[in-house]
Enzyme design. Structure first.
Site, short mmCIF file in Angstrom:
data_model
loop_
_atom_site.label_atom_id
_atom_site.label_comp_id
_atom_site.label_asym_id
_atom_site.label_seq_id
_atom_site.Cartn_x
_atom_site.Cartn_y
_atom_site.Cartn_z
N LYS A 100 50.60 -17.84 0.23
CA LYS A 100 50.14 -17.89 -1.16
C LYS A 100 48.97 -18.83 -1.37
O LYS A 100 48.20 -18.67 -2.31
CB LYS A 100 51.29 -18.28 -2.10
CG LYS A 100 52.30 -17.16 -2.28
CD LYS A 100 53.15 -17.40 -3.50
CE LYS A 100 54.14 -16.28 -3.71
NZ LYS A 100 55.06 -16.54 -4.82
N LYS B 133 55.15 -5.45 3.73
CA LYS B 133 56.23 -5.27 2.76
C LYS B 133 55.66 -4.87 1.41
O LYS B 133 54.53 -5.22 1.07
CB LYS B 133 57.06 -6.56 2.65
CG LYS B 133 56.34 -7.68 1.95
CD LYS B 133 57.28 -8.85 1.59
CE LYS B 133 56.45 -9.91 0.87
NZ LYS B 133 57.14 -11.12 0.55
N LYS C 65 54.03 -7.38 -5.02
CA LYS C 65 53.07 -7.40 -6.12
C LYS C 65 51.71 -7.91 -5.67
O LYS C 65 50.67 -7.42 -6.08
CB LYS C 65 53.56 -8.32 -7.24
CG LYS C 65 54.79 -7.81 -7.94
CD LYS C 65 55.56 -8.93 -8.63
CE LYS C 65 56.48 -9.66 -7.68
NZ LYS C 65 57.73 -10.15 -8.24
P1 TYM Z 1 60.90 -12.63 -5.71
O1 TYM Z 1 60.90 -12.78 -7.19
O2 TYM Z 1 59.59 -12.53 -5.02
O3 TYM Z 1 61.75 -11.36 -5.30
C1 TYM Z 1 63.05 -11.12 -5.78
C2 TYM Z 1 63.92 -10.57 -4.68
O4 TYM Z 1 63.38 -9.36 -4.16
C3 TYM Z 1 63.33 -9.41 -2.74
N1 TYM Z 1 62.21 -8.60 -2.27
C4 TYM Z 1 62.30 -7.65 -1.32
N2 TYM Z 1 63.33 -7.19 -0.59
C5 TYM Z 1 63.09 -6.19 0.27
N3 TYM Z 1 61.86 -5.62 0.45
C6 TYM Z 1 60.80 -6.04 -0.25
N4 TYM Z 1 59.61 -5.48 -0.09
C7 TYM Z 1 61.00 -7.11 -1.19
N5 TYM Z 1 60.17 -7.76 -2.04
C8 TYM Z 1 60.92 -8.67 -2.69
C9 TYM Z 1 63.13 -10.89 -2.44
O5 TYM Z 1 63.51 -11.21 -1.13
C10 TYM Z 1 64.03 -11.54 -3.48
O6 TYM Z 1 65.36 -11.58 -3.03
N6 TYM Z 1 61.75 -17.31 -4.19
C11 TYM Z 1 62.38 -16.11 -4.73
C12 TYM Z 1 63.04 -16.33 -6.08
C13 TYM Z 1 64.09 -17.41 -6.10
C14 TYM Z 1 65.36 -17.37 -5.51
C15 TYM Z 1 66.01 -18.59 -5.88
C16 TYM Z 1 66.04 -16.43 -4.73
C17 TYM Z 1 63.99 -18.59 -6.76
N7 TYM Z 1 65.14 -19.31 -6.63
C18 TYM Z 1 67.29 -18.88 -5.45
C19 TYM Z 1 67.32 -16.73 -4.32
C20 TYM Z 1 67.94 -17.95 -4.66
C21 TYM Z 1 61.31 -15.07 -4.92
O7 TYM Z 1 60.16 -15.36 -5.02
O8 TYM Z 1 61.78 -13.79 -5.07
#
Ligand code: TYM
Length: 333
Positions: free
Chosen positions: A112, A195, A198
């Site tokens: 990022k 993957k 966004k």
């Molecule tokens: P975020 O908001 O980017 O994504 C949310 C969830 O979607 C999953 N994900 C995917 N899984 C499979 N294939 C893909 N292409 C794909 N893109 C996204 C992510 O792995 C995620 O589970 N840091 C985290 C948010 C967060 C969090 C937490 C998660 C903040 N605190 C505590 C778990 C526990 C994030 O940016 O997810």
């Protein structure tokens, strides 16, 4: 009952199929057996430059989508991270036992900050994973359903929990990642080597839950496959076809082997047309339910307030214990 916690960023107008198939389906599946805490992580969402009105709108949209997908607010605590101040408070304490080098090795930070360079990245983006560890440890979660891209952050969380316990006495339970192999990495429809995301994907490579279903169908029909003809699950050599089979299998509950057999003498076009219909059927009710929910903000506010109350009950106890363990003098009331 064992606990589960997960979070999602309100950084887009719609969740995409990576979010849905990789993580959110597990959120829903786990809420029956676990004491579940699901968090819309608005504090994380400001680590990248953002527009305040858009963030507010996207936070509501996130809540509405989660409920439309099947998060049952009478079972799970669905809440907004900033409504529970203990997240930021615990993050501070954890940041004081996190190594600078350790944080520097987080690949998501490297990705990022790659564009503008670390000089322009914020300290908030750098400490992002520490806040994520706080999200998880506040609830002593046993399991954390996420996609593959979050694995490193969960390892950091476990390291920090172990370190804290070692230094200050047993406080935190070590959380286990709950990553379902088949859907852990949904790939971009136009570039199946990356993957679905966004930030990295072109719009044609992403299927959004709230997109016009006709557009989503078209994206599926124009998905990039390969120059072969065989419909077979082989992530290495046929990542595009394998991704379509994964989406198909997950949405219908049919085993991949079963699909391979059913499509053995059919072409890619046939698979895509069928899957496009399946996707339309899957997203249409979600989209309708989301817009109904969005029409009543006061009701969403009430649901989120109830979620925050439930979350705070647990979070406040954990934080009090942490403050005591690190040697803060308790405030006399
Ligand atoms: P975020 O908001 O980017 O994504 C949310 C969830 O979607 C999953 N994900 C995917 N899984 C499979 N294939 C893909 N292409 C794909 N893109 C996204 C992510 O792995 C995620 O589970 N840091 C985290 C948010 C967060 C969090 C937490 C998660 C903040 N605190 C505590 C778990 C526990 C994030 O940016 O997810």
């Amino acid at each position: 009952r064992p606990r589960v916690l997960s979070g999602i960023q309100p950084t887009a107008d719609s969740f995409h199929f990576g979010n849905y198939l990789g993580a959110l389906r597990q959120w829903i599946a786990l809420q029956d057996e676990y004491d579940a805490y699901y968090c819309i992580v608005d504090l994380h969402a400001i680590t990248m430059e953002h527009d305040p009105d858009t963030l507010r709108e996207r936070t509501y949209r996130s809540a509405a989508q989660l409920i439309a997908l099947g998060i049952d607010v009478s079972k799970s605590a669905l809440f907004v991270q900033s409504h529970v101040p203990e997240h930021a408070q615990l993050a501070w304490v954890l940041s004081c036992i996190t190594g600078f080098g350790e944080a520097s090795r987080m690949t998501q930070f490297k990705d990022k900050s790659a564009k503008g360079g670390t000089e322009r990245a914020t300290v908030g983006l750098f400490t992002y994973p520490v806040l994520q560890a706080a999200d998880i440890l506040l609830y002593n979660a046993d399991r954390v359903p996420v996609g593959e891209d979050q694995r490193q952050h969960l390892e950091l969380t476990r390291d920090l929990a172990g370190r804290f316990n070692h230094r200050f006495g047993d406080t935190f339970r070590l959380p286990a990642p709950h990553i379902v192999a088949q859907t852990a990495k949904i790939v971009d429809l136009q570039d199946p080597t990356i993957k679905m995301s966004k930030s990295a994907s072109s719009p044609a490579g992403i299927v959004d839950l709230l997109d016009d279903p006709k557009r989503s169908a078209k994206k599926i029909r124009s998905a990039v496959t390969d120059s072969g003809t065989e419909i077979r699950f082989d992530e290495e050599n046929k990542p595009g076809v394998s991704n379509l089979l994964t989406i198909y299998s997950t949405l219908t509950g049919r085993a991949v082997a079963d699909l391979e057999q059913a499509y053995a003498d059919k072409g890619y076009g046939h698979l895509k047309v069928d899957l496009a219909d399946i996707v339309v059927d899957a997203v249409t009710p979600i989209r309708e339910r989301t817009s109904e929910l969005l029409a009543d903000r006061a009701e969403l506010d009430r649901m989120l307030a109830a979620g925050a109350r439930k979350a705070r009950d647990v979070a406040a106890d954990t934080l009090a214990e942490v403050y005591r363990r690190v040697g803060f003098v308790g405030r006399v009331r």
